[in-house]
Structure formats: C-alpha cells, structure tokens
Design a protein around this motif. Structure first.
Motif, PDB file in Angstrom:
ATOM      1  N   ARG A   8       0.620  10.423   7.895  1.00 40.04           N
ATOM      2  CA  ARG A   8       1.329   9.854   9.052  1.00 40.04           C
ATOM      3  C   ARG A   8       2.045   8.595   8.614  1.00 40.04           C
ATOM      4  O   ARG A   8       1.429   7.677   8.075  1.00 40.04           O
ATOM      5  CB  ARG A   8       0.386   9.538  10.216  1.00 40.04           C
ATOM      6  CG  ARG A   8       1.116   8.754  11.323  1.00 40.04           C
ATOM      7  CD  ARG A   8       0.466   8.911  12.667  1.00 40.04           C
ATOM      8  NE  ARG A   8      -0.824   8.277  12.804  1.00 40.04           N
ATOM      9  CZ  ARG A   8      -0.999   7.040  13.303  1.00 40.04           C
ATOM     10  NH1 ARG A   8       0.045   6.289  13.637  1.00 40.04           N
ATOM     11  NH2 ARG A   8      -2.211   6.545  13.453  1.00 40.04           N
ATOM     12  N   ILE A   9       3.328   8.553   8.869  1.00 37.02           N
ATOM     13  CA  ILE A   9       4.140   7.369   8.582  1.00 37.02           C
ATOM     14  C   ILE A   9       4.108   6.480   9.817  1.00 37.02           C
ATOM     15  O   ILE A   9       4.538   6.886  10.899  1.00 37.02           O
ATOM     16  CB  ILE A   9       5.595   7.770   8.265  1.00 37.02           C
ATOM     17  CG1 ILE A   9       5.648   8.699   7.043  1.00 37.02           C
ATOM     18  CG2 ILE A   9       6.450   6.530   8.032  1.00 37.02           C
ATOM     19  CD1 ILE A   9       7.028   9.303   6.805  1.00 37.02           C
ATOM     20  N   GLY A  10       3.609   5.277   9.668  1.00 31.22           N
ATOM     21  CA  GLY A  10       3.530   4.350  10.785  1.00 31.22           C
ATOM     22  C   GLY A  10       4.680   3.358  10.777  1.00 31.22           C
ATOM     23  O   GLY A  10       4.843   2.589   9.828  1.00 31.22           O
TER      24      GLY A  10
ATOM     25  N   ILE B 114      -3.820  10.877   6.020  1.00 29.96           N
ATOM     26  CA  ILE B 114      -3.703   9.469   5.672  1.00 29.96           C
ATOM     27  C   ILE B 114      -2.646   8.842   6.557  1.00 29.96           C
ATOM     28  O   ILE B 114      -1.582   9.425   6.768  1.00 29.96           O
ATOM     29  CB  ILE B 114      -3.298   9.294   4.194  1.00 29.96           C
ATOM     30  CG1 ILE B 114      -4.412   9.806   3.272  1.00 29.96           C
ATOM     31  CG2 ILE B 114      -2.979   7.839   3.866  1.00 29.96           C
ATOM     32  CD1 ILE B 114      -5.673   8.977   3.301  1.00 29.96           C
ATOM     33  N   ARG B 115      -2.937   7.653   7.066  1.00 29.08           N
ATOM     34  CA  ARG B 115      -1.937   6.892   7.810  1.00 29.08           C
ATOM     35  C   ARG B 115      -1.546   5.679   6.977  1.00 29.08           C
ATOM     36  O   ARG B 115      -2.398   4.877   6.598  1.00 29.08           O
ATOM     37  CB  ARG B 115      -2.486   6.446   9.166  1.00 29.08           C
ATOM     38  CG  ARG B 115      -1.460   5.712  10.044  1.00 29.08           C
ATOM     39  CD  ARG B 115      -1.437   4.238   9.778  1.00 29.08           C
ATOM     40  NE  ARG B 115      -0.477   3.520  10.629  1.00 29.08           N
ATOM     41  CZ  ARG B 115      -0.084   2.280  10.412  1.00 29.08           C
ATOM     42  NH1 ARG B 115      -0.532   1.596   9.375  1.00 29.08           N
ATOM     43  NH2 ARG B 115       0.773   1.703  11.214  1.00 29.08           N
ATOM     44  N   ILE B 116      -0.254   5.571   6.656  1.00 25.84           N
ATOM     45  CA  ILE B 116       0.246   4.405   5.940  1.00 25.84           C
ATOM     46  C   ILE B 116       1.524   3.904   6.594  1.00 25.84           C
ATOM     47  O   ILE B 116       2.247   4.656   7.258  1.00 25.84           O
ATOM     48  CB  ILE B 116       0.543   4.692   4.456  1.00 25.84           C
ATOM     49  CG1 ILE B 116       1.636   5.772   4.286  1.00 25.84           C
ATOM     50  CG2 ILE B 116      -0.728   5.064   3.702  1.00 25.84           C
ATOM     51  CD1 ILE B 116       2.121   5.931   2.863  1.00 25.84           C
TER      52      ILE B 116
ATOM     53  N   ARG C 284      -3.995   2.240  -3.567  1.00 25.94           N
ATOM     54  CA  ARG C 284      -5.155   2.813  -4.248  1.00 25.94           C
ATOM     55  C   ARG C 284      -6.242   3.222  -3.259  1.00 25.94           C
ATOM     56  O   ARG C 284      -6.971   4.190  -3.498  1.00 25.94           O
ATOM     57  CB  ARG C 284      -5.701   1.816  -5.269  1.00 25.94           C
ATOM     58  CG  ARG C 284      -4.737   1.549  -6.435  1.00 25.94           C
ATOM     59  CD  ARG C 284      -5.166   0.355  -7.251  1.00 25.94           C
ATOM     60  NE  ARG C 284      -5.118  -0.877  -6.453  1.00 25.94           N
ATOM     61  CZ  ARG C 284      -5.352  -2.089  -6.950  1.00 25.94           C
ATOM     62  NH1 ARG C 284      -5.657  -2.229  -8.227  1.00 25.94           N
ATOM     63  NH2 ARG C 284      -5.292  -3.159  -6.169  1.00 25.94           N
ATOM     64  N   LEU C 285      -6.334   2.507  -2.156  1.00 20.97           N
ATOM     65  CA  LEU C 285      -7.307   2.873  -1.125  1.00 20.97           C
ATOM     66  C   LEU C 285      -6.958   4.216  -0.494  1.00 20.97           C
ATOM     67  O   LEU C 285      -7.843   5.003  -0.144  1.00 20.97           O
ATOM     68  CB  LEU C 285      -7.378   1.786  -0.050  1.00 20.97           C
ATOM     69  CG  LEU C 285      -7.941   0.437  -0.502  1.00 20.97           C
ATOM     70  CD1 LEU C 285      -7.839  -0.575   0.639  1.00 20.97           C
ATOM     71  CD2 LEU C 285      -9.388   0.579  -0.968  1.00 20.97           C
ATOM     72  N   ALA C 286      -5.652   4.471  -0.336  1.00 23.40           N
ATOM     73  CA  ALA C 286      -5.231   5.761   0.207  1.00 23.40           C
ATOM     74  C   ALA C 286      -5.652   6.893  -0.717  1.00 23.40           C
ATOM     75  O   ALA C 286      -6.167   7.931  -0.269  1.00 23.40           O
ATOM     76  CB  ALA C 286      -3.717   5.775   0.408  1.00 23.40           C
TER      77      ALA C 286
ATOM     78  N   LEU D 165     -10.733  13.631  10.289  1.00 24.01           N
ATOM     79  CA  LEU D 165     -10.720  12.181  10.141  1.00 24.01           C
ATOM     80  C   LEU D 165      -9.447  11.717   9.457  1.00 24.01           C
ATOM     81  O   LEU D 165      -9.041  12.272   8.433  1.00 24.01           O
ATOM     82  CB  LEU D 165     -11.928  11.720   9.326  1.00 24.01           C
ATOM     83  CG  LEU D 165     -13.323  11.935   9.928  1.00 24.01           C
ATOM     84  CD1 LEU D 165     -14.384  11.421   8.957  1.00 24.01           C
ATOM     85  CD2 LEU D 165     -13.450  11.248  11.273  1.00 24.01           C
ATOM     86  N   VAL D 166      -8.867  10.663  10.020  1.00 23.31           N
ATOM     87  CA  VAL D 166      -7.674  10.038   9.450  1.00 23.31           C
ATOM     88  C   VAL D 166      -8.088   8.703   8.847  1.00 23.31           C
ATOM     89  O   VAL D 166      -8.753   7.897   9.499  1.00 23.31           O
ATOM     90  CB  VAL D 166      -6.608   9.798  10.539  1.00 23.31           C
ATOM     91  CG1 VAL D 166      -5.353   9.173   9.932  1.00 23.31           C
ATOM     92  CG2 VAL D 166      -6.276  11.096  11.261  1.00 23.31           C
ATOM     93  N   ALA D 167      -7.697   8.452   7.613  1.00 24.49           N
ATOM     94  CA  ALA D 167      -7.972   7.167   6.969  1.00 24.49           C
ATOM     95  C   ALA D 167      -6.791   6.234   7.199  1.00 24.49           C
ATOM     96  O   ALA D 167      -5.654   6.564   6.847  1.00 24.49           O
ATOM     97  CB  ALA D 167      -8.216   7.359   5.475  1.00 24.49           C
ATOM     98  N   ASP D 168      -7.056   5.089   7.798  1.00 27.22           N
ATOM     99  CA  ASP D 168      -6.011   4.114   8.116  1.00 27.22           C
ATOM    100  C   ASP D 168      -5.916   3.104   6.975  1.00 27.22           C
ATOM    101  O   ASP D 168      -6.871   2.370   6.702  1.00 27.22           O
ATOM    102  CB  ASP D 168      -6.343   3.403   9.425  1.00 27.22           C
ATOM    103  CG  ASP D 168      -5.199   2.542   9.910  1.00 27.22           C
ATOM    104  OD1 ASP D 168      -4.172   3.106  10.305  1.00 27.22           O
ATOM    105  OD2 ASP D 168      -5.335   1.299   9.896  1.00 27.22           O
TER     106      ASP D 168
END
Length: 214
Positions: free
Chosen positions: A128-130, A100-102, A87-89, A78-81
């Motif tokens: 992941r860097i978006g 983690i996707r940020i 703080r959510l990350a 699972l990836v958290a977007d």
C-alpha cells in the motif's frame, strides 16, 4: 461529473480488494508494538467488531519479532506499517506480512523503494502506497501552495508510475487529508485516472470525539 474507473483486484491474504468485491473494513492496533500479547488481544476485539484486515506498526527490529509472534497466533491478514527504514519493510515481509504499507517519500531513495518492491514481489504480497497531506514532496507543495486534492493526486500518480516502472502493479493507494472533503475529492480525482484500488481513510483525524466523527 467525474467518472471513476473500475479498479483491478488485489489480494491481501485471503481477502480480495477492489474490482466488484465488497468494501473491506481495516483498522490498526494502538497497543505497544513490542507487546504481542496486547496486540493479539486487541486484534481479537477488532475481528469481533467486523475488521477483516489489521495493520500493525513495525517501528524497529524488536517490533519485527513481536510481529512474528502475532503472525503465529492470528489468521486475519496483517499489514506491517513501515516508516523511514526500508530494511524494516523487508524484515516484516520475511516475518509473514500479508501486505506492507509504506510512504515512499519517507523511505528514501528509489533504490530503497525498489528493494522493498523486490522483496514484496518475491513473497507475492501487495504494497500500500500511503500519500498523506502532512508529508507531501516539497516540490509539489511549492507548486500548489498547500495540500490540495490536485497536489495529493499528483503525488500518488508519481508513486504509481515509479512502482509500475519497476514492473510491480500489485499496489493499493491511500490518499488522505485530515479533513473529509479534501480526502473525498482526492479519492474521486484519483479514481478517474487510475485503476488502482483505494484505501479510504483520514490522516491525523484528531481526538476521540473529532476523530470518531471523521
């Protein structure tokens, strides 16, 4: 002809990405982030359709609790977007995110980005860097006039450099426009200058018909 570099391999849960590994199919839930039952049901459908990684939005602390419940019931990585709130990350990492996707541009200061990096490093998970055409830095937009492939690549390389200065190389990059030619050219240009694995996709893909085609 632009020659791409062989990318390094990044591990997301039990799924290797990059290198000589097969392309991995990922999708994202569009069920309410606060309804773990609905999210789990949709993830099961995605698994049956062939997805091996699933991204879930985490817009607030209540969604972190939902993410925890999903994590308990789902074995797929699972990836958290995450958008805006670093703080959510960190909380999503604690909740068991495999990646983690940020978008560092909307996370805030370098100190906040570094806090996410430190949390991911401690957990042993990638980030992941978006980079999206709709959220490029103002200085880059001013330089190129619009979200050209060159502009997107400059933004991506800047973020890659930031992460590597923090001694964190466990990264994947998505570099997306809302049209296919710009996205393909951006990915091609970046792959010639970096060995970071790419997440390929379209941003703001549109309605059901146009989005499906893209």
């Amino acid at each position: 002809m632009v020659h791409r570099k062989k990318t390094k391999t990044i591990q997301v849960g039990n799924i290797p990405i990059g290198g000589l590994n097969p392309v991995v199919i990922q999708s994202m839930t569009n069920t309410p982030a606060h309804d773990p039952t609905a999210c789990i049901r949709q993830i099961r459908r995605l698994e049956r359709a062939g997805c091996t990684i699933v991204r879930v939005a985490v817009p607030d602390l209540a969604a972190v609790e939902s993410f925890k419940e999903i994590r308990k019931k789902i074995s797929t990585p699972l990836v958290a977007d995450i958008h805006f709130d670093y703080r959510l990350a960190i909380e999503a990492i604690r909740a068991g995110a495999d990646k983690i996707r940020i978008n560092p541009g909307n996370i805030g200061s370098k100190e906040r980005v570094k806090a996410v990096i430190d949390a991911a490093r401690a957990a042993g998970i990638p980030i992941r860097i978006g980079v999206n055409s709709g959220s490029l830095e103002k200085k880059i937009l001013s330089k190129y006039g619009k979200a050209t492939p060159e502009a997107l690549v400059e933004s991506a390389l800047g973020y890659i450099e930031l992460f590597e200065k923090c001694a964190f190389k466990d990264i994947i990059v998505s570099i997306k426009a809302s049209d296919i030619p710009t996205t393909i050219e951006s990915c091609t240009l970046l792959s010639a200058q970096s060995d970071v694995p790419l997440h390929v996709g379209i941003t703001e893909s549109g309605t059901i018909k146009s989005g499906t085609i893209r």
